[in-house]
Design an enzyme around this catalytic site. Sequence first.
Site, PDB file in Angstrom:
ATOM      1  N   CYS A  92       3.284  28.091  17.957  1.00 41.99           N
ATOM      2  CA  CYS A  92       3.236  28.720  17.055  1.00 41.99           C
ATOM      3  C   CYS A  92       3.929  28.231  15.712  1.00 41.99           C
ATOM      4  O   CYS A  92       3.836  28.483  14.622  1.00 41.99           O
ATOM      5  CB  CYS A  92       3.985  29.997  17.053  1.00 41.99           C
ATOM      6  SG  CYS A  92       3.079  31.205  18.396  1.00 41.99           S
ATOM      7  N   HIS A 343      -0.762  36.645  11.931  1.00 46.00           N
ATOM      8  CA  HIS A 343      -0.335  35.513  12.675  1.00 46.00           C
ATOM      9  C   HIS A 343      -1.448  34.439  13.308  1.00 46.00           C
ATOM     10  O   HIS A 343      -1.668  34.465  14.661  1.00 46.00           O
ATOM     11  CB  HIS A 343       0.522  35.761  13.994  1.00 46.00           C
ATOM     12  CG  HIS A 343       1.396  34.958  14.660  1.00 46.00           C
ATOM     13  ND1 HIS A 343       1.686  33.745  14.192  1.00 46.00           N
ATOM     14  CD2 HIS A 343       2.110  34.758  15.877  1.00 46.00           C
ATOM     15  CE1 HIS A 343       2.235  32.828  14.979  1.00 46.00           C
ATOM     16  NE2 HIS A 343       2.805  33.475  16.064  1.00 46.00           N
TER      17      HIS A 343
END
Length: 395
Positions: A92, A343
């Site tokens: 991420c 996200h």
Amino acid sequence: MTLAERFGTDVFISGWGHTKFGSLPDETLESLVVRVAGEAITSAGIDPGQVDEIWFGQFNSGLWPLGFASSLALQVSDELFRVPATRVENACASGSAAIHSGLRSLLAGTARTVLVIGAEKMTHAPAEQVGAALLGADYELAGSESRTGFAGLFARVAEAYRQRYGEINDALGAIAAKNHANGMANPLAHLRKQFTPEFCSTTSEKNPMVAEPLRRTDCSPISDGAAALVLTTQPSTSAAQSPVRLLGFGQANDFMPANKRDPVEFAGSVAAWERARKMAGVGLDDLDLIELHDCFTIAELVMYEVLGLAERGKGRQVLEDGTVFRDGKLPVNLSGGLKSKGHPVGATGVSQHVMAAMQLSGTAGELQLPGARRAAVHNMGGLAVANYVSVLEAV
């Protein structure tokens, strides 16, 4: 000693581009990359031929069929032919990994202008495929089946925090409600929905438990999207906005095995923050806002303590006294954070830097915090395994 004092040159973010985050069925990975890359180049006031390197952050992990996407940005212009382009992946934190890679090229003197892109296509894939791909970023669960995925991993963090420091239900609900309220002012956000703290802290049909004690409102959404920026040592006077100076940066990795990490310490984030803060020569009192990695609300709560906003176990206090709200002493996630903004994994770190740069250049529109001069950005991959922090300053 700031970055410029240490390395003998300033580095600036001189332009940027950003798509809306969300479910974007009409977009491909290529269309997202080309759009934001073109926007960033135009925003920076440069010609494509002035780009010396391209760094592309993408997690992918099988989510998109094309696994070799580094040259997609060349579709912007034939002038980019033969420009070195590299894809980087750090879960991420892939977007920030791309930024820091480009930054190091500038500091090494091998480039003067670098284009950085972060992008991800996720919403087309079945939930099972997305879950399996994301679990590829976990040492213990990679390749295995899990009903709760990364939510289950961060639920363990929440449970460990609760056992060590006490009940956190209301704190997590307050974080979710705060970030959704902030996201209401962000036209690029995935989830522009207002929720009360009471709704967010209560299990219901509309807010079910995902992995106890984390509810749906504690979890960031699966999103498509892209963001790009131009890093340079020589900003163009033709740029569409004032440049933003990079004062300091830090990266730190933690061990992958869970038994070698304290679940509520986020030690790698501590190290990255200290490195960036010391290089920039700043403390919390010198900052006007922070964009941090709130993939789950418990992550934001722990990060309050990592950054020194509160003592260990007392993160809830900065919610109770209003410190981290828009009108507080040090607002956190004015963009809506990952929780509301969305996200798309590879895009997240680049997006966070773009959102901070918009604030510092006075171009954030409804999101604008009056008088913002300095900001910190925190992005992490895995469960605080790969950690990046940047400190930015208005020029």
